[in-house]
Design an enzyme around this catalytic site. Structure first.
Site, PDB file in Angstrom:
ATOM      1  N   LYS A  13      -6.805   9.918  13.710  1.00 21.73           N
ATOM      2  CA  LYS A  13      -6.059  10.795  12.691  1.00 21.73           C
ATOM      3  C   LYS A  13      -6.011  12.330  12.974  1.00 21.73           C
ATOM      4  O   LYS A  13      -5.011  12.889  12.759  1.00 21.73           O
ATOM      5  CB  LYS A  13      -6.790  10.300  11.535  1.00 21.73           C
ATOM      6  CG  LYS A  13      -6.359   9.115  10.889  1.00 21.73           C
ATOM      7  CD  LYS A  13      -5.010   8.473  10.709  1.00 21.73           C
ATOM      8  CE  LYS A  13      -4.758   7.283  10.195  1.00 21.73           C
ATOM      9  NZ  LYS A  13      -3.192   7.087  10.166  1.00 21.73           N
ATOM     10  N   ASN A  30       3.733   5.211   9.003  1.00 21.43           N
ATOM     11  CA  ASN A  30       2.859   5.081   8.261  1.00 21.43           C
ATOM     12  C   ASN A  30       1.861   3.825   8.613  1.00 21.43           C
ATOM     13  O   ASN A  30       0.516   3.820   8.274  1.00 21.43           O
ATOM     14  CB  ASN A  30       3.385   4.620   6.655  1.00 21.43           C
ATOM     15  CG  ASN A  30       2.272   3.867   6.065  1.00 21.43           C
ATOM     16  OD1 ASN A  30       1.259   4.576   5.554  1.00 21.43           O
ATOM     17  ND2 ASN A  30       2.320   2.497   5.793  1.00 21.43           N
ATOM     18  N   TYR A  57     -11.883   6.293  14.121  1.00 13.36           N
ATOM     19  CA  TYR A  57     -10.411   6.298  13.304  1.00 13.36           C
ATOM     20  C   TYR A  57     -10.259   7.906  13.114  1.00 13.36           C
ATOM     21  O   TYR A  57      -9.262   8.096  13.346  1.00 13.36           O
ATOM     22  CB  TYR A  57     -10.964   5.558  11.961  1.00 13.36           C
ATOM     23  CG  TYR A  57      -9.966   5.915  10.867  1.00 13.36           C
ATOM     24  CD1 TYR A  57      -8.719   5.067  10.788  1.00 13.36           C
ATOM     25  CD2 TYR A  57     -10.167   6.776  10.041  1.00 13.36           C
ATOM     26  CE1 TYR A  57      -7.744   5.383   9.930  1.00 13.36           C
ATOM     27  CE2 TYR A  57      -9.265   7.072   8.873  1.00 13.36           C
ATOM     28  CZ  TYR A  57      -8.085   6.124   8.880  1.00 13.36           C
ATOM     29  OH  TYR A  57      -6.978   6.417   7.897  1.00 13.36           O
ATOM     30  N   THR A  90      -6.068   1.277  -2.062  1.00 11.12           N
ATOM     31  CA  THR A  90      -5.269   0.331  -1.419  1.00 11.12           C
ATOM     32  C   THR A  90      -5.957  -0.838  -0.672  1.00 11.12           C
ATOM     33  O   THR A  90      -7.358  -0.765  -0.784  1.00 11.12           O
ATOM     34  CB  THR A  90      -4.481   1.138  -0.173  1.00 11.12           C
ATOM     35  OG1 THR A  90      -5.377   1.355   0.892  1.00 11.12           O
ATOM     36  CG2 THR A  90      -3.696   2.544  -0.618  1.00 11.12           C
ATOM     37  N   GLY A 122       0.924  -1.288   0.005  1.00 17.41           N
ATOM     38  CA  GLY A 122       0.149   0.094   0.172  1.00 17.41           C
ATOM     39  C   GLY A 122       0.770   1.327  -0.044  1.00 17.41           C
ATOM     40  O   GLY A 122       1.902   1.443  -0.733  1.00 17.41           O
ATOM     41  N   ASP A 134       6.042  -5.026  15.121  1.00 17.71           N
ATOM     42  CA  ASP A 134       4.515  -4.502  15.882  1.00 17.71           C
ATOM     43  C   ASP A 134       4.729  -3.263  16.350  1.00 17.71           C
ATOM     44  O   ASP A 134       5.291  -2.905  17.473  1.00 17.71           O
ATOM     45  CB  ASP A 134       4.010  -5.480  16.887  1.00 17.71           C
ATOM     46  CG  ASP A 134       2.727  -5.272  17.503  1.00 17.71           C
ATOM     47  OD1 ASP A 134       2.111  -3.979  17.180  1.00 17.71           O
ATOM     48  OD2 ASP A 134       2.163  -6.016  18.379  1.00 17.71           O
TER      49      ASP A 134
END
Length: 257
Positions: free
Chosen positions: A159, A90, A155, A192, A17, A63
């Site tokens: 972000k 990322n 989410y 992606t 991705g 991880d």
């Protein structure tokens, strides 16, 4: 070519991705890339594919929710290359559920990867970058970190957190005299595998067609590619962005406009 010659870059979540595209773009400009991912087999294949193109690339399984693994990865990079110049945080996941449907386990898992992972990357990566003449940290956020995203509320929280964490740490570095720039990147709808993994609910049991999603949500209906984001990351990693610090680079074809 050669905009990143002799620099070492760590890119997390880079087996596929956007992460993979970023790693390849940095490598194409001369960076020695260290890609990490929780997916060991895919990560090894990615690094091998890069080496076959003549790039300097290593893979380390990681991880990003593990503090010990962050310390171990950076120690491995020190042994391999003796320096770190660029960090691209990322690695991330997206769980598409409303706040009423999401379990606490899902909420905490998403936070641990999207926020805790970036926090630890900054905490342990910046001191290593600072040992050289300075460098750049690029944190992958999202257009969801800029505007409301129903069905992705938790989410969006992570972000949005990445955005303000980046800005705050940029100012902390300046205050401490640390020559490390910290910026965030905010992709729009990019083609992606994340769309398959987030379990997007639709009518029936079918997954959302990401091209149709772009047609509905993106002005002009243009679907982004991982390379669109990688080009922005390259700019922030290079000296061309020397005066860009504590900022967000929005690459969303006017979704947030």
């Amino acid at each position: 070519m050669g905009r990143l010659d002799n620099r070492v870059a760590l890119i997390t979540g880079a087996a596929m991705g956007i992460g993979r595209a970023c790693a390849e773009r940095l490598a194409s400009e001369g960076a020695k890339v260290v890609i990490t991912d929780i997916e060991d087999h895919t990560g090894q294949e990615t690094a091998a594919a890069f080496r076959a193109k003549g790039y300097t690339a290593n893979f380390i399984q990681q991880d990003v929710t593990s503090e010990g693994q962050w310390q171990s990865v950076l120690a491995d990079i020190d042994r391999l290359h003796g320096r770190l110049d660029i960090l691209v945080n990322n690695a991330g996941i997206a769980i598409r559920k409303s706040i009423f449907e999401m379990t606490m386990d899902e909420y905490q898992l998403q936070n641990s990867i999207n926020l805790d992972g970036v926090f630890m990357g900054l905490k342990y990566g910046i001191p290593m970058i600072a040992k050289t003449e300075g460098g750049s940290v690029i944190n992958l956020s999202s257009v969801a970190g800029l505007k409301a995203s129903p069905g992705l509320s938790a989410y969006a929280m992570t972000k949005g957190g990445v955005r303000l964490l980046s800005k705050s740490v940029a100012k902390e570095c300046i205050a401490e005299g640390i020559k490390v720039r910290v910026n965030s990147v905010h992709p729009g709808i990019i083609q992606t595998a994340i769309w398959d993994k987030m379990g997007v609910p639709t009518d029936g049991e079918n997954q959302v067609d990401v091209e149709q999603l772009a047609n509905n949500a993106v002005p002009g209906g243009l679907l982004g590619k991982p390379t669109d984001i990688a080009d922005g990351v390259l700019f922030l990693a290079s000296d061309e962005s020397r005066y860009v610090n504590g900022s967000e680079l929005v690459i969303d074809h006017a979704i947030s406009a």
